[in-house]
Design a protein around this motif. Structure first.
Motif, PDB file in Angstrom:
ATOM      1  N   LEU A 173       0.814  -1.223   0.000  1.00 48.77           N
ATOM      2  CA  LEU A 173       0.000   0.000   0.000  1.00 48.77           C
ATOM      3  C   LEU A 173       0.842   1.266   0.000  1.00 48.77           C
ATOM      4  CD1 LEU A 173      -2.829  -1.016   2.514  1.00 48.77           C
ATOM      5  CD2 LEU A 173      -2.938  -0.970  -0.005  1.00 48.77           C
ATOM      6  N   GLY A 174       2.153   1.110   0.021  1.00 43.00           N
ATOM      7  CA  GLY A 174       3.037   2.276   0.003  1.00 43.00           C
ATOM      8  C   GLY A 174       3.153   2.973   1.338  1.00 43.00           C
ATOM      9  N   ASN A 175       2.804   2.269   2.429  1.00 41.89           N
ATOM     10  CA  ASN A 175       2.875   2.871   3.761  1.00 41.89           C
ATOM     11  C   ASN A 175       4.193   2.585   4.478  1.00 41.89           C
ATOM     12  OD1 ASN A 175       0.240   3.815   3.452  1.00 41.89           O
ATOM     13  ND2 ASN A 175      -0.633   1.902   4.234  1.00 41.89           N
ATOM     14  N   LEU A 176       5.077   1.812   3.844  1.00 45.39           N
ATOM     15  CA  LEU A 176       6.361   1.476   4.451  1.00 45.39           C
ATOM     16  C   LEU A 176       7.394   1.382   3.342  1.00 45.39           C
ATOM     17  CD1 LEU A 176       7.803   0.595   7.150  1.00 45.39           C
ATOM     18  CD2 LEU A 176       7.412  -1.755   6.399  1.00 45.39           C
ATOM     19  N   ASN A 177       8.432   2.207   3.433  1.00 46.54           N
ATOM     20  CA  ASN A 177       9.419   2.283   2.363  1.00 46.54           C
ATOM     21  C   ASN A 177      10.830   1.925   2.813  1.00 46.54           C
ATOM     22  OD1 ASN A 177       7.460   3.279   0.495  1.00 46.54           O
ATOM     23  ND2 ASN A 177       7.628   5.291   1.471  1.00 46.54           N
ATOM     24  N   VAL A 178      10.959   1.451   4.042  1.00 47.20           N
ATOM     25  CA  VAL A 178      12.278   1.221   4.618  1.00 47.20           C
ATOM     26  C   VAL A 178      12.871  -0.106   4.148  1.00 47.20           C
ATOM     27  CG1 VAL A 178      11.415   0.036   6.670  1.00 47.20           C
ATOM     28  CG2 VAL A 178      13.547   1.326   6.800  1.00 47.20           C
TER      29      VAL A 178
END
Length: 775
Positions: free
Chosen positions: A355-360
């Motif tokens: 969902l693009g809520n975590l990019n790490v």
């Protein structure tokens, strides 16, 4: 009777039935509004007399109305349901789903309405828009042990539109400690089991099975067929598959997520956002993975696998379990609780990534044992002793306390010659490579001091080990002086022990004899070798030569060559090694004062034993690293583990043609100093004869602690065990209570060790006074 009945069964038919079951994992749909499907539906019911039918469609419709009209009054609900059904027969509403593997037929809402109800309680943790987006995503899961929990959790949340699952293995009984399934599924393909269980949760989800696991032939199809994966979840055991899959995922811009059940270790690699990111965070970037595919033994593979699993970051119990691998347990342990919450966490992270809520990217730990634990009183931290040398002020103070006034002064030597002598003296062996000597030269006299900053460890009781090391250092000094044609007048200074050890003066010329020349020539070659022996023979002539070299009224050398006796000694030594690990103070000294775990520590401290000098296999080296963790060691003690450590000692002893023991009629600092001198002479002579030496003094030190240590710090619970070991030891060597055991060693033929322990530079072990009492 049962056996007779079983023997009459058609075994081949049973095998074929199992194979057929391994192909059945997709449900069959019947839309009874379609005349053909209605006919097939009727045939199914007619031809399957044992079919179980589950029809609760009306309650599902009620739930649907409640989802569409939250808060609808109970009085209006029945009317709303009737209106929604309309005039169509209830049995034709929705869809019928047949599960052939369980002979069950279920009446369900059609897909659109089913999804509304199934995901209703996700709101608003997952919004309707997010649920729609997730339904368009493709996820691949490699490995279905931990991966089973991940896959089912993803399915329950409806976190994908298509799931590709890969595993070549079948379910074993031992898998049921962590895989949630029934015993009737034993020996079914894991892919089939997972696909069935997802279908029983949600028959509309698309599951694609790769029953052969991930191979070079199918990896591209797994990643890209019918559309490129949006996320790759790695839970497989095959290391080369982990790497090759990541390399391809990186090229395709597919993010990778991996969860290790131990400490819930999470690896996230955002190749979609970081196309140049090294695979596995760069842990294997320096390794040739093509070579890995050709490796056969675990020992060869360990250097590749260890950086990925993170030896230092395993939980204490996992470290203990790894040490016990292939001794008391047969495989990598996992628990259902860890697998289950790991599956949940992985599904949670999967959703956030998609969902693009975590990019790490990175490696993370969600360690329950650390996050939730009993509050305990803070324990006093044992302060690490810094690596120090004697200062000029301390030496001045020693001379004021211990004036050496009754000894004549010698000729003054050049600083270059003094450095040469001390360089050879410093090449002597020492317990834990602590190098406990400090030399001071002034006014024609060379003084040897004990450096207490680096001595007095748990296995150096009453400076016993340090005295042996100082004696060896003295022998090297005398030999180097001899070949440099220096005549030495020297003496021990027992009145000043343990601070001041000996004083040396150089007066006149000395012509070295053949023995001195032979031994001095081996000072640079002598080293500790812990390898297994490659020769089972040592000549009686060589053993007698070594014995004659050191024997005196005080010292003697005993040999054991009998196979059974060596086996008993190996077991005894292994038990002593375990004690060293299990006694907290001894373990503390071992991991902090003695061992150097990487090259940076070696260079910084300039002492200790670098792990790369131990001649250990990769497996054994990893095992030793795991022993660093005090909690792991104490747990190992609780489960009476550690047999691998004993096995190593046993193999070392059995591979040696002889075990030697140097004894003394005295038990005093002076006798251990003399013993150190004699043993260095023996070691140099053995080196000249082409033999390797491995000191094995840990048992002797425990015997000393149990019987003679002035301030005994040996835990009471181990005293009886050590006493019994000592009795067995004395019986094997046929010695009596009045004999002191000075030094035990293995002697064998083998290749030299390629890496030697480091030595401190001379400026840290030698001081030179420029004028009397001014340093």
């Amino acid at each position: 009777m049962q056996s007779q009945a079983y023997s009459k069964l058609n075994i081949e038919a049973l095998i074929n039935h199992t194979k057929r079951l391994n192909t059945i994992y997709r449900p069959v749909f019947f839309n009874t509004k379609n005349s053909t499907e209605m006919h097939n539906f009727a045939d199914l019911i007619t031809n399957k007399p044992h079919l179980q039918i589950f029809d609760c469609i009306e309650s599902q419709i009620e739930e649907l109305i409640k989802c569409l009209k939250p808060g609808i009054p109970p009085a209006d609900l029945k009317i709303a349901v009737e209106k929604h059904i309309g005039s169509s027969p209830l049995e034709e509403y929705g869809i019928w789903v047949y599960y052939p593997w369980s002979e069950k037929l279920v009446h369900l809402l059609d897909e659109e309405e089913f999804v509304i109800v199934r995901t209703n309680r996700n709101k608003h943790k997952i919004t309707a828009q997010e649920q729609t987006l997730l339904s368009q995503k493709k996820i691949g899961v490699m490995g279905l042990s931990v991966g089973q929990s991940v896959s089912l959790t993803l399915a329950i949340e409806r976190g994908f539109g298509e799931l590709r699952i890969a595993d070549f293995d079948v379910l074993d009984l031992s898998n049921l400690n962590r895989i949630r399934t029934g015993i009737f599924n034993i020996h079914l393909q894991k892919t089939v089991i997972v696909a069935r269980e997802i279908a029983e949760i949600d028959p509309f989800l698309k599951v694609v099975c790769f029953h052969e696991g991930i191979t070079e032939e199918n990896i591209d199809a797994f990643l890209t067929e019918n559309g490129t994966l949006d996320l790759l979840i790695d839970e497989c055991d095959s290391f080369d598959v982990k790497i090759s899959a990541r390399q391809k995922a990186k090229a395709l811009g597919i993010p990778v997520l991996m969860e290790g059940s131990d400490r819930c270790t999470i690896d996230i690699e955002r190749f979609d956002l970081e196309p140049e990111r090294p695979v596995l965070h760069g842990y294997v970037e320096h390794m040739d993975m093509d070579v890995f595919k050709t490796l056969k033994s675990m020992d060869e593979k360990i250097p590749y696998i260890a950086p990925v699993t993170g030896v230092e970051t395993l939980s204490p119990r996992m470290k203990a379990s790894v040490i016990e691998m292939m001794t008391s347990i047969s495989t990598w342990p996992q628990l259902a609780s860890a697998v289950t919450y790991g599956g949940g966490i992985t599904a949670d992270l999967s959703r956030k990534i998609l969902l693009g809520n975590l990019n790490v990217s990175g490696r993370f730990f969600i360690d329950i044992d650390e996050l939730i634990t009993d509050q305990t009183a803070a324990t006093e931290k044992i302060e690490e002793v810094g690596i120090k040398q004697l200062s000029n002020a301390e030496i001045t103070n020693y001379f004021s306390i211990y004036p050496i006034t009754d000894y004549k002064k010698g000729e003054v030597l050049s600083e270059e010659l003094i450095n040469k002598l001390i360089s050879s003296a410093n090449k002597a062996p020492s317990g834990g490579n602590n190098q406990p000597w400090h030399w001071h030269y002034e006014n024609g006299s060379l003084h040897l001091f004990l450096n207490k900053y680096v001595s007095g460890a748990y296995l150096d009781p009453d400076y016993l080990s340090s005295y042996i090391s100082l004696g060896a250092s003295i022998e090297n000094l005398l030999l180097e002086a001899a070949v440099n044609e220096l005549k030495i007048d020297w003496k021990f200074t027992p009145d000043f022990f343990p601070d001041h050890i000996a004083v040396f003066n150089f007066n006149g010329k000395h012509i070295p004899d053949a023995l001195e020349q032979k031994l001095a020539a081996q000072i640079a070659n002598r080293h500790t070798n812990r390898k297994f022996g490659i020769s089972e023979e040592i000549s009686a002539t060589d053993m007698q030569e070594l014995k004659d070299l050191i024997s005196s009224d005080e010292l003697d050398l005993l040999w054991i060559t009998d196979t059974e006796a060596k086996k008993e000694l190996g077991d005894l030594s292994g038990q002593a090694d375990l004690l060293r690990m299990f006694i907290p103070a001894a373990h503390e000294d071992f991991i902090k004062k003695e061992m150097r775990w990487n090259q940076e520590e070696v260079i910084t401290t300039e002492d200790g034993i670098g792990i790369n000098t131990l001649d250990l296999s990769n497996n054994d080296q990893i095992g030793l690293r795991l022993m660093k963790d005090e909690k792991a060691v104490q747990f190992l003690k609780e489960i009476k583990g550690g047999s691998a450590l004993k096995t190593l000692a046993l193999k070392q002893f059995q591979s040696s043609p002889a075990i030697g023991l140097m004894t003394s009629t005295e038990n005093s600092p002076l006798s251990f100093l003399k013993g150190g001198m004699a043993f260095e002479k023996l070691w140099l002579a053995a080196t000249a004869l082409g033999y390797q030496i491995h000191p094995v003094n840990v048992p002797l030190i425990f015997f000393y602690k149990n019987n003679f240590q002035k301030l005994n710090d040996l835990p009471e619970k181990y005293r009886a065990q050590i006493f019994n070991l000592h009795q067995k030891f004395k019986h094997l060597f046929k010695i009596t209570d009045n004999i002191a055991e000075v030094f035990m060693f293995r002697i064998f033929k083998a290749e030299s060790s390629p890496v030697r322990t480091i030595r401190k530079p001379i400026n840290k072990t030698l001081s030179i006074g420029r004028a009397k009492n001014k340093y």
